[in-house]
Design an enzyme around this catalytic site. Sequence first.
Site, PDB file in Angstrom:
ATOM      1  N   HIS A 176      14.210 -15.096   7.702  1.00 44.33           N
ATOM      2  CA  HIS A 176      12.755 -15.938   8.891  1.00 44.33           C
ATOM      3  C   HIS A 176      11.411 -14.910   8.646  1.00 44.33           C
ATOM      4  CE1 HIS A 176      15.664 -18.459  10.648  1.00 44.33           C
ATOM      5  NE2 HIS A 176      16.501 -17.257  10.876  1.00 44.33           N
ATOM      6  N   SER A 297     -12.877  -7.176  -5.914  1.00 44.81           N
ATOM      7  CA  SER A 297     -13.460  -7.974  -5.021  1.00 44.81           C
ATOM      8  C   SER A 297     -15.398  -7.427  -5.512  1.00 44.81           C
ATOM      9  CB  SER A 297     -13.543  -7.886  -3.753  1.00 44.81           C
ATOM     10  OG  SER A 297     -14.680  -8.808  -3.086  1.00 44.81           O
ATOM     11  N   LYS A 303     -11.648  -3.865  -1.771  1.00 50.25           N
ATOM     12  CA  LYS A 303     -10.142  -4.640  -1.497  1.00 50.25           C
ATOM     13  C   LYS A 303      -9.903  -4.203  -3.077  1.00 50.25           C
ATOM     14  CE  LYS A 303      -9.674  -8.301  -0.210  1.00 50.25           C
ATOM     15  NZ  LYS A 303     -10.048  -9.546  -0.463  1.00 50.25           N
TER      16      LYS A 303
END
Length: 483
Positions: A176, A297, A303
Amino acid sequence: MSDKTKNDTNAQSSASAQSSASTMWGGRFSAGPSAVMEKINASIDVDRRMYAQDIAGSKAHCTMLVAQGIISSADGDAILAGLDTILREIEAGDFPFKTELEDIHMNVEARLRELIGDPAGRLHTARSRNDQVATDFKLWMRDAVDHTDQALADLQSALLDQAEAHADTVMPGFTHLQAAQPVTFGHHLLAYVEMLFRDRGRLADCRQRLNECPLGAAALAGTSFPIDRAQTGTALGFDRPAANSMDAVSDRDFALEYLSAASICAMHLSRLAEEMVIWSSAQFDFVRMSDAFSTGSSIMPQKRNPDAAELVRAKVGRINGAYQGLLIMMKGLPLTYGKDMQEDKEQTFAAVDDLALCIAAMTGMVADMTANKQAMHAAAGEGFTTATDLADWLVRVLDMPFRDAHHVTGRVVALAEKKGCGLEDLSLDDMQGVEPRITEDIFAVLGVDNSVRSRTSQGGTSPDNVRAAVAEARKRMQSGGTS
Ligand code: ARG
């Protein structure tokens, strides 16, 4: 084709379609097709990729026609030499592909006529484009199966190398997407090696069923000429001729099987890609992707985006779209051939290309990635992941029924949660407050390293198991990878 006709063909596409097409089937036509008809009918931009298969099929057919005395060996020799010339022209980029000649089959045959004249007209004896295209497509798909299989084997090797390097690297295993139990990174990667073995098994099954030769089915009913289908089939590497001429020209289940196996495989790659996206995020920081497989980015200098993984995740949609498209295209067609079936190749070829790109990108990402062992180890202990180990200790040492042990452990976890600490940070007094028979020994099983080391059951995550599983998988790879 006369020089005059050739010039007309070059000059005026629509009017020339009549003269060119009439070479093949225009006997009963007095007018050529409209430009729109030509456009919707043509498949040459797609099926030219099957040129090598088309020429191989024609050569096998021609050789058989000569052997059976159906055409003369002089004509056969001229045809074979002409086909070799055409193969060289196409490979050199010198071949004049023409839309008005519809498809690869008619382009090759028309060029053969230009090159060798009348004997070219004998090649199509006892053959139709229906058995021709089915044969070409099967040959092309057989190569696709082989290439995909090899690419998957390369990806498995990259995974095995990383699994071996990380047999002892501990990370949280999830259910999960909630931390569940500590596992080894090597074990996690080996899960994908298993999936890829099954993907390769599905491809091998597909190849085996595919390998029956349609050639000689002719249009649909077979032929009155004394052909030898075993000869052409063997020459083209098929196991046997397809048993029923109507089935041979009308089914495309071999492409569907590939696309179905490809969809499942792409789904596996997509799950790994999704995990890489998660693992490489700043919040997880489990894995660093190499510069070669990351992008920056344009506005945020910090990034490192996992674009390649995201695109692998996306492509499963296109690949499964090809499967759905072909299935739906086929489902209402009465036997035998329908022109609908010309639409079988474009998306199938694209799916083969997409899958090849996904596998190659994944192989590069896996081979290059570096694991942040400290971050993985720290995360492995978060979220009370050794609670099962605690319960197992209660069963093993105190002889508690598992259900009772589960209950006691739940109370210990609740206590740790209340105190805002991990299970291993509780004192013995804390533990004994829940279950007085707990002893100091309990702390040995609360560490994540001990936890993974203890999971030695068959197929379990222990480092020794991982090392043995890597060796076993390498052995399977050597024996073809599909058993
Ligand atoms: N280009 C066609 C295809 O890909 C070849 C077969 C054409 N056969 C026919 N009877 N029109 O399906």
